[in-house]
Design an enzyme around this catalytic site. Structure first.
Site, PDB file in Angstrom:
ATOM      1  N   LYS A 144       0.841  -1.201   0.000  1.00  0.00           N
ATOM      2  CA  LYS A 144       0.000   0.000   0.000  1.00  0.00           C
ATOM      3  C   LYS A 144       0.877   1.253   0.000  1.00  0.00           C
ATOM      4  CE  LYS A 144      -0.116  -0.613   4.972  1.00  0.00           C
ATOM      5  NZ  LYS A 144      -0.853  -1.151   6.122  1.00  0.00           N
ATOM      6  N   TYR A 180      15.120  30.317   6.188  1.00  0.00           N
ATOM      7  CA  TYR A 180      13.921  30.989   6.692  1.00  0.00           C
ATOM      8  C   TYR A 180      14.033  31.259   8.181  1.00  0.00           C
ATOM      9  CZ  TYR A 180      11.127  30.251   2.451  1.00  0.00           C
ATOM     10  OH  TYR A 180      10.620  30.284   1.181  1.00  0.00           O
TER      11      TYR A 180
HETATM   12  C1  LIG Z   1       0.018  -1.937   6.771  1.00  0.00           C
HETATM   13  C2  LIG Z   1      -0.474  -3.257   7.210  1.00  0.00           C
HETATM   14  C3  LIG Z   1       0.403  -4.332   7.352  1.00  0.00           C
HETATM   15  C4  LIG Z   1       1.912  -4.180   7.262  1.00  0.00           C
HETATM   16  O1  LIG Z   1       2.364  -3.619   8.489  1.00  0.00           O
HETATM   17  P1  LIG Z   1       3.908  -3.318   8.791  1.00  0.00           P
HETATM   18  O2  LIG Z   1       3.898  -2.834  10.191  1.00  0.00           O
HETATM   19  O3  LIG Z   1       4.339  -2.271   7.831  1.00  0.00           O
HETATM   20  O4  LIG Z   1       4.663  -4.587   8.605  1.00  0.00           O
HETATM   21  C5  LIG Z   1      -0.149  -5.570   7.631  1.00  0.00           C
HETATM   22  N1  LIG Z   1      -1.479  -5.727   7.793  1.00  0.00           N
HETATM   23  C6  LIG Z   1      -2.350  -4.705   7.693  1.00  0.00           C
HETATM   24  C7  LIG Z   1      -3.795  -4.948   7.908  1.00  0.00           C
HETATM   25  C8  LIG Z   1      -1.881  -3.435   7.424  1.00  0.00           C
HETATM   26  O5  LIG Z   1      -2.735  -2.414   7.343  1.00  0.00           O
END
Ligand SMILES: *Cc1c(COP(=O)(O)O)cnc(C)c1O
Length: 347
Positions: free
Chosen positions: A38, A247
């Site tokens: 994702k 800045y």
């Molecule tokens: C993002 C996510 C993961 C992966 O988690 P990490 O901490 O990045 O390993 C796994 N399961 C779900 C449901 C998630 O939303």
């Protein structure tokens, strides 16, 4: 396509990515490791990550949005893609055409899916994070009767720490596993994998540690960094003692200082928390960030390496654990913020 060279680069290490996935798969015991891709594979580039992990043998890829599924659909068999954030009624027709598998989170989503013709789905059980998923009482309602559930999954809230909540969630999930008919069961993110075999079930879902994140202390011994950042010097100048940089003039040169301005800023994910704290490197010499990080620019003290010239490239220090400690940003933010202006190149 473009004729222009990007003045900032994200160097991505294929071998490290694949080695991390293999190591997480091995740590998952009898379970297989999938991959959370994702948010554009946590900023690295979803299509490139998916291609490389697919070729290494990964079969289960998790995205949050349907548009993210669409963006990788030509790379994978449709059933290899799972969409975590559920499904809205208005997306069901397109989702069925795409063929990725929805993770159904609510009784409403279950009934929409069933009414649209049903078929293979995943179900999220909320074992205590209280964010997305069915509550225990929903399972008791027999709401899943007759559904073709591939994966029953749940998500750990605090797997990066040793707290009682982990065991409590495991027990809640075991209860759910005993009442739901599904092909496979899945509980662990990256940190969860380290909690031991009890937590592994059939499939694990690492994300951050694929990309070099250290989800729990100790993992730094075998998780390899995947991301390296470099940026081009746009200008070099010599400033007298007392000159103010950036800045709001937050930095005054304590001595005569050679200052280099590089092409990276908070719009690229190099956040203001690095102001007067971050560092770049050249040939083993540290070049401290001085003054405020601005949207597109960062200023460096080049006194350690006075031969640097306009047009030279420097490496930005971006060790995830150290940078997280320095900035109070999470390792997740440090990766997912990395923007679209980098030239991403895979070794
Ligand atoms: C993002 C996510 C993961 C992966 O988690 P990490 O901490 O990045 O390993 C796994 N399961 C779900 C449901 C998630 O939303």
């Amino acid at each position: 396509m473009t004729d222009f060279e990007a003045p900032l680069r994200l160097h991505l290490d294929r071998d490290a990515l694949v080695a991390n996935w293999r190591a997480l798969d091995a740590c998952s015991g009898a379970a297989r490791a999938g991959a959370a891709v994702k948010a554009n594979a946590y900023g690295l580039g979803a299509r490139e990550v998916v291609t490389r992990l697919r070729d290494a043998g990964c079969r289960d890829f998790f995205v949050a949005h349907w548009r993210e599924a669409e963006a990788i659909a030509d790379l994978l068999p449709p059933h290899s893609i799972s969409v975590l954030n559920g499904i809205a009624p208005s997306d069901i027709a397109a989702a069925r055409a795409l063929g990725a598998t929805p993770v159904l989170n609510t009784p409403e989503q279950l009934s929409h899916w069933r009414n649209a013709g049903g078929g293979r789905c995943h179900v999220m059980f909320d074992s205590g994070i209280n964010r997305l998923g069915l509550a225990p009482q929903h399972l008791a309602d027999g709401v899943l009767d007759g559904m073709d559930v591939d994966l029953l999954m749940s998500h750990l809230a605090s797997a990066d720490t040793d707290v009682a909540q982990n065991r409590a969630q495991l027990h809640a999930f075991i209860q759910a596993v005993s009442t739901v008919t599904a092909q496979r069961f899945s509980l662990c993110n990256s940190a969860g994998i380290m909690l031991g075999d009890d937590y592994h079930f059939d499939l694990t879902r690492p994300g951050i540690s694929l990309y070099g994140g250290i989800a729990r202390a100790g993992m730094e011994k075998w998780i390899k960094p995947v991301v390296r950042i470099s940026a081009r010097l746009l200008q070099v100048r010599d400033l007298p003692a007392g000159a103010m940089v950036g800045y709001n003039a937050t930095y005054a040169c304590p001595e005569e200082t050679r200052v280099g301005t590089i092409s990276i800023g908070y719009a690229d994910g190099y956040m203001r928390a690095f102001s007067s704290k971050g560092r770049a490197w050249t040939d083993g010499l540290a070049l401290p960030v001085i003054g405020r990080v601005s949207m597109d620019l960062v200023t460096l003290n080049l006194n350690a390496s006075p031969d640097l010239r306009e047009g030279d490239w420097v490496d930005i220090e971006y060790d995830l654990v150290a940078a997280a400690a320095l900035t109070e940003l999470s390792q997740y933010e440090l990766l997912t913020n990395l923007g679209s202006r980098f030239e991403r190149s895979w070794s």
